[in-house]
Design a protein around this motif. Sequence first.
Motif: not given
Length: 364
Positions: A85-113
């Motif tokens: 109860a109360g455990d609401k964590a989820l994990e995404l394990t993602l590879k940075r794709q050189p031609a992938g706009r979204v995975t590049r953004w996530l790797h470069d920009e998404l940070s705690p907070g």
Amino acid sequence: MADDLDDIDALEAPFPDTPDAPMDRILECVAVRCESPDVKTFVLRDTARDAPRFAAGQSMLLTLDIDGERVDRTFSIASAPSTVAGDKALELTLKRQPAGRVTRWLHDELSPGMHVRSRYPLGVFRLDAMPQGPLALVSAGSGASPLMSMLRTLARHAPKQDVAWFHAARRVEDILFADEIATLQARMPKLQASVTLSLPGPGWFGLRGRVSRRLIAAAMPDFFTREVYCCGPTSFMDDVRRIHAADGARHARFHVEHFGAPTVSTSPADRAASDADTDTRFDVTLGDKHFTARAGETVLMAASRQQVVISCGCASGICGTCKLHKRSGAVEMHHQGGLSPHDEAKGFILACSSRPLSDLVLDF
């Protein structure tokens, strides 16, 4: 993740509940782990008190604002559903794709907070009941993520389950979850793990080469007796399915996860029907847009061909992003859980999974 498994026998508990219906949520990034130079795990926490339950193997849609443009992408959840109860964590394990706009953004920009919009749980590729027999978890590349969710779930709730893990990668540095798999092998007596590399370097003494019947037989001699969960590129999954079927296994015991445009059937009967209907066209009105759909073409295919934009996250009938309201006309629709029975009854369709049978009038 492996640190939570020190006392694996003490973690046995009832199998997680079946998943809830998809819900729109705001997730907070609470941690980022570097798994390799081009792979990161993003730990996300649902900010709602009533976070929906998901099943191992399911996915989520992320809605991101990248340079002022809304972008939707579907990713598999790598973490195990929790019964705490109360455990609401989820994990995404993602590879940075050189031609992938979204995975590049996530790797470069998404940070705690930071916060992101999401919709989950999605998809029918899931392990939501205690397995009744031996399993094979077969993956290539980042397809290992939903299967890792399944394996982590089994480690917590059924550590004596007979599981064969088979993963295909290009190089040693591309192998995902290698350390954790080794840790789990020490704690799950019936877990066998195999990896094949298509570009093995010096010092690699394991399996090598692209997936084949010979490799599968070497790694899992009893492959045809196992229920299979498979995720990876379409060609890889097709090859594994053929190998499984060639050994006499039942088709119903083979499950695949696929994100991308639906495969067009190439059976002789379907080709003949398509040839006969070459000149058939249906008029489609979507809001103030008008376009035509060829026989056998989905609404999304027809719209994309004529530069009519319909938001889409997975193109596989999973995420529900391309939901439209059908005001008139008829369609043939086959999706993978991206639309609830309630929405279907109200006249909604998924553009990626619906083929017109008549002229259509649609709206967003």
